[in-house]
Every structure is written in C-alpha cells, then in structure tokens.
Design an enzyme around this catalytic site. Sequence first.
Site, PDB file in Angstrom:
ATOM      1  N   SER A  84      47.763  36.019  38.208  1.00  0.00           N
ATOM      2  CA  SER A  84      47.393  36.979  37.140  1.00  0.00           C
ATOM      3  C   SER A  84      46.541  35.921  36.272  1.00  0.00           C
ATOM      4  O   SER A  84      46.190  34.439  36.182  1.00  0.00           O
ATOM      5  CB  SER A  84      48.282  37.938  36.387  1.00  0.00           C
ATOM      6  OG  SER A  84      48.195  38.887  36.285  1.00  0.00           O
ATOM      7  N   GLU A 115      32.290  34.813  35.756  1.00  0.00           N
ATOM      8  CA  GLU A 115      32.055  35.952  36.170  1.00  0.00           C
ATOM      9  C   GLU A 115      32.375  37.139  35.734  1.00  0.00           C
ATOM     10  O   GLU A 115      33.138  37.249  35.133  1.00  0.00           O
ATOM     11  CB  GLU A 115      33.250  35.693  37.701  1.00  0.00           C
ATOM     12  CG  GLU A 115      32.853  34.178  38.461  1.00  0.00           C
ATOM     13  CD  GLU A 115      33.553  33.832  39.294  1.00  0.00           C
ATOM     14  OE1 GLU A 115      34.597  35.108  40.007  1.00  0.00           O
ATOM     15  OE2 GLU A 115      33.977  32.781  39.765  1.00  0.00           O
ATOM     16  N   LYS A 117      34.851  40.644  35.810  1.00  0.00           N
ATOM     17  CA  LYS A 117      35.650  41.300  36.328  1.00  0.00           C
ATOM     18  C   LYS A 117      35.854  41.974  36.816  1.00  0.00           C
ATOM     19  O   LYS A 117      35.632  43.285  36.250  1.00  0.00           O
ATOM     20  CB  LYS A 117      36.655  40.866  34.937  1.00  0.00           C
ATOM     21  CG  LYS A 117      38.062  41.246  36.028  1.00  0.00           C
ATOM     22  CD  LYS A 117      39.229  40.556  33.843  1.00  0.00           C
ATOM     23  CE  LYS A 117      40.632  40.494  34.892  1.00  0.00           C
ATOM     24  NZ  LYS A 117      40.697  42.303  35.026  1.00  0.00           N
ATOM     25  N   ASP A 119      37.034  45.786  38.987  1.00  0.00           N
ATOM     26  CA  ASP A 119      38.130  46.209  38.104  1.00  0.00           C
ATOM     27  C   ASP A 119      38.888  46.647  40.063  1.00  0.00           C
ATOM     28  O   ASP A 119      38.477  48.166  40.002  1.00  0.00           O
ATOM     29  CB  ASP A 119      37.762  47.810  37.136  1.00  0.00           C
ATOM     30  CG  ASP A 119      39.344  47.702  36.723  1.00  0.00           C
ATOM     31  OD1 ASP A 119      40.079  47.807  36.662  1.00  0.00           O
ATOM     32  OD2 ASP A 119      39.113  49.107  36.155  1.00  0.00           O
ATOM     33  N   ARG A 138      47.836  41.069  46.348  1.00  0.00           N
ATOM     34  CA  ARG A 138      48.546  40.288  45.965  1.00  0.00           C
ATOM     35  C   ARG A 138      50.098  40.261  45.950  1.00  0.00           C
ATOM     36  O   ARG A 138      50.705  39.694  45.833  1.00  0.00           O
ATOM     37  CB  ARG A 138      47.995  40.589  44.846  1.00  0.00           C
ATOM     38  CG  ARG A 138      48.502  39.551  43.634  1.00  0.00           C
ATOM     39  CD  ARG A 138      47.563  39.192  42.130  1.00  0.00           C
ATOM     40  NE  ARG A 138      48.406  38.863  41.344  1.00  0.00           N
ATOM     41  CZ  ARG A 138      49.374  38.917  40.177  1.00  0.00           C
ATOM     42  NH1 ARG A 138      49.773  40.860  39.926  1.00  0.00           N
ATOM     43  NH2 ARG A 138      50.025  38.209  39.103  1.00  0.00           N
ATOM     44  N   GLU A 179      37.922  40.046  45.180  1.00  0.00           N
ATOM     45  CA  GLU A 179      38.007  41.629  44.430  1.00  0.00           C
ATOM     46  C   GLU A 179      37.655  42.417  45.602  1.00  0.00           C
ATOM     47  O   GLU A 179      36.669  42.995  46.137  1.00  0.00           O
ATOM     48  CB  GLU A 179      38.031  41.828  43.217  1.00  0.00           C
ATOM     49  CG  GLU A 179      38.535  42.566  42.703  1.00  0.00           C
ATOM     50  CD  GLU A 179      40.283  42.236  42.475  1.00  0.00           C
ATOM     51  OE1 GLU A 179      40.367  40.809  42.271  1.00  0.00           O
ATOM     52  OE2 GLU A 179      40.360  43.274  40.657  1.00  0.00           O
ATOM     53  N   TYR A 231      36.070  35.173  45.230  1.00  0.00           N
ATOM     54  CA  TYR A 231      35.717  34.407  44.079  1.00  0.00           C
ATOM     55  C   TYR A 231      36.802  33.241  44.267  1.00  0.00           C
ATOM     56  O   TYR A 231      36.850  31.888  43.045  1.00  0.00           O
ATOM     57  CB  TYR A 231      36.145  35.138  42.472  1.00  0.00           C
ATOM     58  CG  TYR A 231      37.607  35.447  43.158  1.00  0.00           C
ATOM     59  CD1 TYR A 231      38.265  35.389  42.918  1.00  0.00           C
ATOM     60  CD2 TYR A 231      37.635  37.051  42.729  1.00  0.00           C
ATOM     61  CE1 TYR A 231      39.137  35.599  43.137  1.00  0.00           C
ATOM     62  CE2 TYR A 231      37.836  37.898  42.396  1.00  0.00           C
ATOM     63  CZ  TYR A 231      39.729  37.532  42.688  1.00  0.00           C
ATOM     64  OH  TYR A 231      40.551  38.079  42.198  1.00  0.00           O
ATOM     65  N   LYS A 319      38.699  40.653  28.238  1.00  0.00           N
ATOM     66  CA  LYS A 319      38.748  41.651  28.855  1.00  0.00           C
ATOM     67  C   LYS A 319      37.439  42.477  27.548  1.00  0.00           C
ATOM     68  O   LYS A 319      37.568  42.367  26.043  1.00  0.00           O
ATOM     69  CB  LYS A 319      39.816  42.497  28.346  1.00  0.00           C
ATOM     70  CG  LYS A 319      40.669  42.332  29.069  1.00  0.00           C
ATOM     71  CD  LYS A 319      41.013  42.793  30.814  1.00  0.00           C
ATOM     72  CE  LYS A 319      41.620  43.670  31.330  1.00  0.00           C
ATOM     73  NZ  LYS A 319      42.596  43.692  31.093  1.00  0.00           N
ATOM     74  N   CYS A 413      68.213  57.363  10.013  1.00  0.00           N
ATOM     75  CA  CYS A 413      68.019  57.522  10.655  1.00  0.00           C
ATOM     76  C   CYS A 413      67.538  59.369  11.361  1.00  0.00           C
ATOM     77  O   CYS A 413      68.898  59.569  11.065  1.00  0.00           O
ATOM     78  CB  CYS A 413      69.218  57.199  12.149  1.00  0.00           C
ATOM     79  SG  CYS A 413      68.961  57.403  14.213  1.00  0.00           S
ATOM     80  N   CYS A 416      70.693  60.616  14.124  1.00  0.00           N
ATOM     81  CA  CYS A 416      71.816  60.014  13.785  1.00  0.00           C
ATOM     82  C   CYS A 416      72.390  60.629  12.230  1.00  0.00           C
ATOM     83  O   CYS A 416      73.840  59.953  11.881  1.00  0.00           O
ATOM     84  CB  CYS A 416      73.302  59.235  14.531  1.00  0.00           C
ATOM     85  SG  CYS A 416      72.001  57.442  13.842  1.00  0.00           S
ATOM     86  N   CYS A 431      67.501  51.823  13.738  1.00  0.00           N
ATOM     87  CA  CYS A 431      69.086  52.194  12.935  1.00  0.00           C
ATOM     88  C   CYS A 431      69.878  52.022  13.597  1.00  0.00           C
ATOM     89  O   CYS A 431      69.930  50.772  14.542  1.00  0.00           O
ATOM     90  CB  CYS A 431      69.089  53.815  13.886  1.00  0.00           C
ATOM     91  SG  CYS A 431      70.390  54.419  13.710  1.00  0.00           S
ATOM     92  N   CYS A 436      74.774  55.895  17.546  1.00  0.00           N
ATOM     93  CA  CYS A 436      73.842  56.637  17.790  1.00  0.00           C
ATOM     94  C   CYS A 436      73.391  57.001  19.180  1.00  0.00           C
ATOM     95  O   CYS A 436      73.035  56.716  19.714  1.00  0.00           O
ATOM     96  CB  CYS A 436      72.064  56.095  16.837  1.00  0.00           C
ATOM     97  SG  CYS A 436      70.636  56.956  17.199  1.00  0.00           S
TER      98      CYS A 436
HETATM   99  S1  IVH Z   1      40.035  34.761  39.347  1.00  0.00           S
HETATM  100  C1  IVH Z   1      44.038  32.056  39.497  1.00  0.00           C
HETATM  101  N1  IVH Z   1      37.607  36.173  39.188  1.00  0.00           N
HETATM  102  O1  IVH Z   1      41.863  39.733  37.451  1.00  0.00           O
HETATM  103  C2  IVH Z   1      42.934  32.919  38.944  1.00  0.00           C
HETATM  104  N2  IVH Z   1      40.008  36.916  38.527  1.00  0.00           N
HETATM  105  O2  IVH Z   1      43.470  40.796  35.721  1.00  0.00           O
HETATM  106  C3  IVH Z   1      42.843  34.310  40.122  1.00  0.00           C
HETATM  107  N3  IVH Z   1      39.285  40.017  38.908  1.00  0.00           N
HETATM  108  O3  IVH Z   1      44.222  38.960  39.770  1.00  0.00           O
HETATM  109  C4  IVH Z   1      42.008  35.509  39.206  1.00  0.00           C
HETATM  110  N4  IVH Z   1      37.924  39.818  39.222  1.00  0.00           N
HETATM  111  O4  IVH Z   1      42.463  40.381  40.457  1.00  0.00           O
HETATM  112  C5  IVH Z   1      39.412  36.508  39.203  1.00  0.00           C
HETATM  113  N5  IVH Z   1      36.096  36.889  38.806  1.00  0.00           N
HETATM  114  C6  IVH Z   1      37.057  36.981  39.327  1.00  0.00           C
HETATM  115  C7  IVH Z   1      37.515  38.419  38.875  1.00  0.00           C
HETATM  116  C8  IVH Z   1      38.938  38.105  38.811  1.00  0.00           C
HETATM  117  C9  IVH Z   1      38.604  40.387  38.798  1.00  0.00           C
HETATM  118  C10 IVH Z   1      41.158  40.102  39.254  1.00  0.00           C
HETATM  119  C11 IVH Z   1      41.697  39.939  40.038  1.00  0.00           C
HETATM  120  C12 IVH Z   1      43.340  38.704  39.006  1.00  0.00           C
HETATM  121  C13 IVH Z   1      42.880  39.557  37.700  1.00  0.00           C
HETATM  122  C14 IVH Z   1      43.401  39.151  36.855  1.00  0.00           C
END
Ligand code: IVH
Length: 673
Positions: A84, A115, A117, A119, A138, A179, A231, A319, A413, A416, A431, A436
Amino acid sequence: MSVKSEPVEQVAGLRERIRYHEHRYYVLNDPEIPDGEFDDLVAQLQRLESAHPELVTPDSPTQRVGGNPAEGLVAVEHTLPMLSLDNAYGESELLGFDRRVREAATDGQTGFVCELKIDGLSLALTFENGSLVRGVTRGDGLRGEDVTANVRTIRSVPLYVPALSRVAQGGKAVEVRGEVFLPLDAFRKLNQEREKNGEPLFANPRNAAAGTLRTLDPGVVAGRNLDIFVYQALVDGQVPRRNHSEVLDWLKEAGFKVNPDWKRFASVQEVIDFCRLWEGKRENLDYEIDGVVVKVDSIVLQQDMGETSKFPRWAVACKFRARQATTVVNDIQVQVGRTGALTPVAMLEPVRLAGSTISRATLHNLDEIARLGIKIGDTVWVEKGGDVIPKVVKVVENLRPEGARDFVPPPRCPVCQGEVRRSEDEAVLRCVDPACSAKIKASLLHFSSRKALRIEGLGEALVDQLLEKGLIQDAADLYALNHEDLAGLDRMGDKSARNLLEQIEASKKRSLGQVIFGLGIRHVGERTAMVLAQHFGSLENLSEAPLETLESVFEVGPVVAESVRQFFVQPGNRQMVEKLRKAELNLEEEQAESSTSDLQGQQVVLTGRLATLTREEAGRMIALRGGRVTSSVSKKTAFVVAGEDAGGKLAKARDLGVPVMDETEFLGLLQGQ
Ligand code: IVH
C-alpha cells in the site's frame, strides 16, 4: 497455400485487426472505424471460430465473456506482496519525503514521477507468452482473489500483448499492476438501474468497482464497463526499465492503458504544485481520484530505499482533503472505550457528506477540543478522515450563537463514577477502575464483533442486560450462559435464545488470530493479532512469552510488545484466558485451512434484503462451500435465505415445504460447518 491453413490465417488476421481497433477504442479513446464496422469484424471472427472450434484460443477477442458463472473465488498468493502507500498530508510531510529521498540518493539524481491516485482497487495481471492468464485482486497484499474471468471482460485489458511475448520468452511471467475503477457515468447508470430494480445502491464508484470485480458472473461484470489504468510492470519479478517514467512509456507502447496525466519533475516544489493543481482539477475528470502518488523515478534508488512491510519508502500518496460540509454541534458527550479512554463526541445536526448522513463526529481528546476552540452550539466544518470516520476540522467562529457553551470535562467517569486520570504523555482522560461497566461493555462488544469472535445477535441492549443481571463479568462468561439465563431476559424469546447460544457455540471455532484480536489488547489490531497467532501458534505460548521474544517478532515493536506483556500479567485477564481454555475455544493456530464443501451440489435461493451481507457476499459464501445460488424456488431448492421484505419466493418456499432461514441462521449454518 494448403486449404487447411486458410482459416488459420484468416483468424489470425482478423484477431490482429480487432485487437488494433480495440486498443484504439478502449485504450486510446480514439476509434479509427465506425462501431458497426468493428462489430462486423468480430462477427466474421465469430463465424470462423464456430466453424473451426479448434482454432479458438483463450486470448481471442471473442473470448472476453466465456463459460459459466464461477462457483466461487479462489485465493491466490502474490509472487511479490502488493504494497500500500504511506500518506503525506500537507507540504511539510512532502518535504520530509523529499529529504529522505535526497539522503538516499548518493548520486544526487532525485527525479520524481507524479501520477494521479485513482480511487479504485488494485489488480495484478499475469501474462504468459503474451497472453493474459490471471487477474488477482490485492486482497490483504499477500493473497488476493483470482478474478480472471471478470478481468477478461474489461475491454481496456488486452488479452494478448505481442510485446510481452517478446520480452518474456522461456517461460518468464510478466506481471502488470494497476487500478481498476468504474468511470463516473458508468457508476451513475448502474445506480439508476439498481434504483429502478429496487436493489440497494452502491455508496461510491470504488465500492461499485470492488463489488463488481468480485461478482461471480462475468456476464454481469461485462455489462458494467469497468476500466483500468496500469502503473507497474515486473518481468520475472524485476522492473524492466531503469526509470519508472520509462516503465510507463513501455507499458503504453505495449498497448496498456496508462493514465496520461503523469509527469516527471526534478524538484519537490514542482511536485507540490502538481498536487495543488490536481486537487482543483479533480472535478473535471470522469473518474474519481483521491490524491497524487509521488514516486522516485530511478529504479536503482527505489531499490536502495526499499520498503517496510506495508509501504515502499520510495513513494508516497498526497491525499486530497476529504470532502467537507458544515453543521451545528448540538451537544458534546463522552464515551468510555475499551481501554477506559474518555472520548468526547460531537453530536451533530445530521448532514450529508460523501455519500452518507453524519450525526456524530469524534473530537478525539481534550487537546483537540482546545485546539479547535469548539463550543456546544457552534457551527463546524466536518470531514471524513480517510473517507470513513467523520471528524470536526474547524469552527466557524463568526456563526457562534450567544448561548454557546464550553465543554466541561467530567471530573469522574460518566458511567461508573470512578476516578479519572490523565497520563502525562497523553491528552487522554481514562477511567482507571478496572470494573467500570462501560469498559467491560465495550470489551464485550469488541470481543463479539465481526472481525473478532463474530457472535451475531449480541448487541448493546443485550450486553447491558447481561451485565446488569450479573450473568456475565467478562467475555469468557458468555460461554457459561445457558438457555434459562437468556430466555428470562427482555425481548428474548425461546428462539432468539437458542440462536444466540448457537452463535456462541459456533464462535469457539474462530481462528487464534480472531481470538487474540478479540481480547482487545491495546495496540493489537487485526493484523498484529494475526501475526502474533502465526508466530506463537497458541494463546498459551503468547501469554507466556517474555518481552524480548515478543519484541523480536517481525512487525511487533516495543510498544506492542509491552502492551501484550502487560495484558497477560494482569490476574483478571489470566483468569479470563483460563476460562476461554476451559470453554474449549480454539486457542491454537490451525495449520491448513480446512476445506468446506458442505453445501456441495445444493441449490440455494436468496430473497429479500439481507441486513449484514450483500447478495454477492452471500453468494460467494455459498459458492465457496460448493453450493449454487439459483433465482427461483423449486422442489430442488435446498433452502431459502429470506431477508427483509421477502415476497413471492418466500411464499412459494412455504407452499413447497422448502426450509426457510433468516440471515442469522444462515450465518450460523455456515459457521457451524
Ligand atoms: S503505486 C508499491 N500508483 O493506491 C506502490 N498506486 O493507497 C503500489 N493507487 O494500493 C501502488 N493509483 O491501489 C500506485 N498511480 C498509482 C495509484 C495507486 C491508485 C492505489 C493502489 C494502492 C493504493 C494505496
């Protein structure tokens, strides 16, 4: 040319042309020929293949939806863990990441690739000799589920990639990760249809994509228009290029769908600007993104930086701020948790936020209340942290009404009336009374929760009664309850009492990891519990383990080790563990998963709305045990699971004398097996 080789060549030629146009249409969004012409090509191929079935191969464009619905999804181990990403919130955390990268880069080469991210949910695709052979979710990062049949229906996933057959000769496997997501228009259409059919709506595109990918019928998946951006690429476990940016180009060149909005930057300042830019531009996309992923471009540097058990050290996710809303704080109440922590909770005027209605938000602790400067009556901004637990982020001071009141921390508390202490290193009030009832109640609810011992039907009201009547003092006492004890309680009939006893009995078979998690040891979450179970093999070994042994366990730090030790030295906890042992709970780690095929060949009908399971989940559970879900009730139906508002099918089952059970009984049945 021999007569026999003609269809072979025709088939090959058609496939190549179809692949080319599929790529133009689904990957590049830039079709070259009208849809009708494309359909004609596919129809020609189909005709040839029906006349020459020996020429059909799994990677033929006609084979996206093939075969019958699967009986269940099979777990598959990943060749390399699917990690992750660590989050970087705000500029300073990104600067920290940049510093770590620069420290590791001995040659001063520190380019980044940014890149979007996406969702969705990550997926690993395996290709052998250029043909797609497997698609795996995954899962927990180490093991996922084989969803190949469903992945084949995703039009932007190529079934055959000539370039991969060239790089991976001699049996080398190529893994491409990416993804899977549901574009917004497909999501809206899907939910509109579900509304029309009276089916429950998906909360957001990610849930819809996840639900779809795990559906057992590829025909259903094919109709939902899932999509993918890839990716990552691994050829025999190795990254095939020297820089990540080159990998992205390579993937694109090979015919995969790579998100076009990635960029390479030399400096962290440009990275920060990119993140800001996309936070504003996210609304213009036709799919959801929840941040920007920043990756070190050089693969050598990535390898030098390495990874923790969860995250690579060479990448972070910036994020975006969660979606926010304003509402009014009607009250601040105090909750007493499992560990005795007194958590102030804002009781809010209900407000819609990112797909659900929110009426409470945690304020964490006293410092947080002070930091926010929040008063009862204030208008506040709330947001979903990580899009799950709502929290208050800011007070709108100029909307403060005249009668706004300060929150006064309780001197004792609230449950209690026991002594409350604030430890030096924490902003948390606790507490300190081990007896309790709020603590015990929270521990019991945790013990019986789904991820722990999973005792369905043991809700708050029931736990309250059991504690008040002195029928139980701790979780282990649940196993000493009998029918008489339960039948005497409010709103507890003979049948519910029996059901609950069955549930309690069934919970004795949970895994050791679930039991350890259920004990509610501070800092021991679900995953740590599993690690401890695997390492120590039995609760006895764990409870006797000295501090050094605990600390030496991979993934267990000194804080967790100390907490585990502390738990098992307390006499009350030791007694509870002893009681659990006497009640014959499973306190040992099972070596191999027992295979269950108890519903082998049986037909099951699901009807009405189930409270805790989705249709897909229930279907999966049945399929995993060898059963099959059918849509209509007949004499052949083994049993019907009826949820709320069950109608005609329930009536028919009764007519035919087919057994009917509710969701709790169904879960009990599965667990009892
Ligand atoms: S790289 C080892 N690139 O985000 C690195 N992940 O919060 C592996 N995700 O589990 C992830 N867009 O499911 C990577 N451009 C992107 C992504 C991406 C979405 C997701 C992926 C990962 C999760 C982590």
